[in-house]
Design a protein around this motif. Structure first.
Motif, PDB file in Angstrom:
ATOM      1  N   ASP A 115       4.921  -0.936  -5.770  1.00  0.00           N
ATOM      2  CA  ASP A 115       5.901  -1.945  -5.932  1.00  0.00           C
ATOM      3  C   ASP A 115       5.506  -3.305  -6.499  1.00  0.00           C
ATOM      4  O   ASP A 115       6.171  -3.985  -7.418  1.00  0.00           O
ATOM      5  CB  ASP A 115       6.620  -2.366  -4.498  1.00  0.00           C
ATOM      6  CG  ASP A 115       7.347  -1.066  -3.986  1.00  0.00           C
ATOM      7  OD1 ASP A 115       8.143  -0.365  -4.879  1.00  0.00           O
ATOM      8  OD2 ASP A 115       7.804  -1.176  -2.776  1.00  0.00           O
ATOM      9  N   ASN A 116       4.110  -3.258  -6.456  1.00  0.00           N
ATOM     10  CA  ASN A 116       3.470  -4.711  -6.772  1.00  0.00           C
ATOM     11  C   ASN A 116       2.353  -4.785  -7.662  1.00  0.00           C
ATOM     12  O   ASN A 116       1.831  -5.619  -8.056  1.00  0.00           O
ATOM     13  CB  ASN A 116       3.012  -5.320  -5.552  1.00  0.00           C
ATOM     14  CG  ASN A 116       4.389  -5.592  -4.624  1.00  0.00           C
ATOM     15  OD1 ASN A 116       5.094  -6.229  -4.939  1.00  0.00           O
ATOM     16  ND2 ASN A 116       3.986  -5.379  -3.336  1.00  0.00           N
ATOM     17  N   PHE A 117       1.965  -3.325  -8.090  1.00  0.00           N
ATOM     18  CA  PHE A 117       0.854  -3.371  -8.987  1.00  0.00           C
ATOM     19  C   PHE A 117       0.824  -2.267 -10.036  1.00  0.00           C
ATOM     20  O   PHE A 117       1.782  -1.170  -9.902  1.00  0.00           O
ATOM     21  CB  PHE A 117      -0.350  -2.826  -8.005  1.00  0.00           C
ATOM     22  CG  PHE A 117      -0.893  -3.518  -7.075  1.00  0.00           C
ATOM     23  CD1 PHE A 117      -1.856  -4.905  -7.537  1.00  0.00           C
ATOM     24  CD2 PHE A 117      -0.387  -3.667  -5.673  1.00  0.00           C
ATOM     25  CE1 PHE A 117      -2.122  -5.570  -6.353  1.00  0.00           C
ATOM     26  CE2 PHE A 117      -0.809  -4.389  -4.747  1.00  0.00           C
ATOM     27  CZ  PHE A 117      -1.745  -5.557  -5.244  1.00  0.00           C
ATOM     28  N   THR A 118       0.572  -2.673 -11.170  1.00  0.00           N
ATOM     29  CA  THR A 118       0.338  -1.715 -12.515  1.00  0.00           C
ATOM     30  C   THR A 118      -0.229  -0.290 -12.074  1.00  0.00           C
ATOM     31  O   THR A 118      -1.226  -0.463 -11.665  1.00  0.00           O
ATOM     32  CB  THR A 118      -0.244  -2.439 -13.491  1.00  0.00           C
ATOM     33  OG1 THR A 118       0.450  -3.649 -13.865  1.00  0.00           O
ATOM     34  CG2 THR A 118      -0.024  -1.344 -14.994  1.00  0.00           C
ATOM     35  N   GLN A 119       0.398   0.870 -12.519  1.00  0.00           N
ATOM     36  CA  GLN A 119      -0.044   1.999 -11.909  1.00  0.00           C
ATOM     37  C   GLN A 119      -0.563   2.712 -13.243  1.00  0.00           C
ATOM     38  O   GLN A 119      -0.363   2.184 -14.535  1.00  0.00           O
ATOM     39  CB  GLN A 119       1.103   2.863 -11.665  1.00  0.00           C
ATOM     40  CG  GLN A 119       2.061   2.454 -10.366  1.00  0.00           C
ATOM     41  CD  GLN A 119       1.113   2.362  -9.233  1.00  0.00           C
ATOM     42  OE1 GLN A 119       0.359   3.147  -8.773  1.00  0.00           O
ATOM     43  NE2 GLN A 119       1.077   1.278  -8.440  1.00  0.00           N
TER      44      GLN A 119
END
Length: 304
Positions: A75-79
């Motif tokens: 939800d909060n970090f670039t994958q």
């Protein structure tokens, strides 16, 4: 006399020294791979993923609570990022709040292949270490390698090499995971396993907490210190900042966060002090609530 009576009352009230606690504060683990070195196996490789799964499986076998990095960070970090540094990994682990991560298992894998006329020689090595996510404190490390070269067909394509390395890397990762899990299990359980006890809210894995007392006078803090040293799991404490109405303490203990929070709130009640208690990361902040006209009650025995 006042000090002894206070300690006795506190122990009897909270059962800190004689009653074992079985409400588990099991460490939350996150397995992450560091691939910043260009010579290491990158994160987007199928070999890398097999190592992750093998490490997760071994940690899970030892009943640690293992969380998938993609799921808790989606939800909060670039994958999908590759070639990530230590700083990025630890920032992610420390930033995850649901659930809070206690221990980061970081590994790096190296592999090489030498094609010869009669065969292909393959070699691999995996290093792993465990870091306390709350404090950044080093816990332990281990390394496994293939020893002698593995043999693969002499005309082994890239696809062939990936499969051979993947199969062998899984074996190495399971060995690495088993050793790291055993090391962590010993730190968490200590002698409790020999006594037939499960992991409790207090264990042998020391955590560095920061306790901030905002709005408390020097006299208030002296009273507070008498309680801090008798909390279960206590190892040591030292001031990191002291002002007239503010004290910050580095508090080293094996106590779990939930139990420490309960003890701090009970301590405030025993001292007849009102304060808000907030917690984030490894920091507890207690802000004194003062009421107009409220004065400090004099001690009946002069404080001795």
């Amino acid at each position: 006399m006042r000090y002894l009576l206070k300690n006795l009352a506190f122990v009897l009230t909270f059962g800190l020294l004689s009653v074992p606690v079985y409400a588990a504060d099991n460490p939350n683990l996150l397995v992450m791979g560091e691939d910043a070195d260009e010579d290491s196996v990158p994160r987007n490789s199928r070999v890398f993923k097999r190592v992750v799964y093998a490490l997760q499986g071994q940690m899970n076998y030892y009943s640690f609570d293992v969380y998938d990095e993609t799921y808790v960070t989606m939800d909060n970090f670039t994958q999908g990022r590759v070639r990530r540094s230590d700083a990025e990994l630890f920032d992610i682990a420390r930033s995850v709040k649901r659930p809070p991560i206690d221990v980061v298992v970081v590994f790096t894998m190296y592999a090489s292949a030498q094609q010869k006329d009669h065969t292909t020689k393959i070699k691999a090595r995996i290093t792993g270490r465990m870091i306390n996510a709350k404090s950044g404190k080093f816990i332990d490390t281990f390394e496994v390698d293939s020893g002698q070269f593995w043999n693969a067909p002499n005309e082994c394509s890239r696809e062939c090499i990936l499969e051979v390395v993947g199969d062998k890397a899984k074996i190495l990762a399971e060995e690495l995971g088993a050793v790291l899990a055993e090391k962590l299990d010993w730190l968490v359980e200590g002698q409790m396993a020999e006594n037939g006890q499960d992991r409790s809210a207090t264990n042998d894995m020391i955590t560095d907490y920061y306790l901030i007392f905002d709005g408390f006078s020097a006299e208030d803090f002296m009273d507070i210190e008498e309680y801090l040293v008798i909390f279960s799991g206590y190892k040591s404490h030292r001031p990191t900042e002291q002002r007239h109405t503010r004290s910050e303490v580095l508090y080293r203990s094996s106590i779990g966060t939930a139990k420490l929070s309960r003890n701090l709130k009970k301590m405030l009640g025993e001292l007849d002090m009102r304060a808000t208690v907030t917690f984030e990361g490894n920091t507890f902040t207690l802000k004194r609530i003062t009421r107009r006209g409220e004065k400090r009650k004099p001690s009946v025995d002069g404080g001795w």
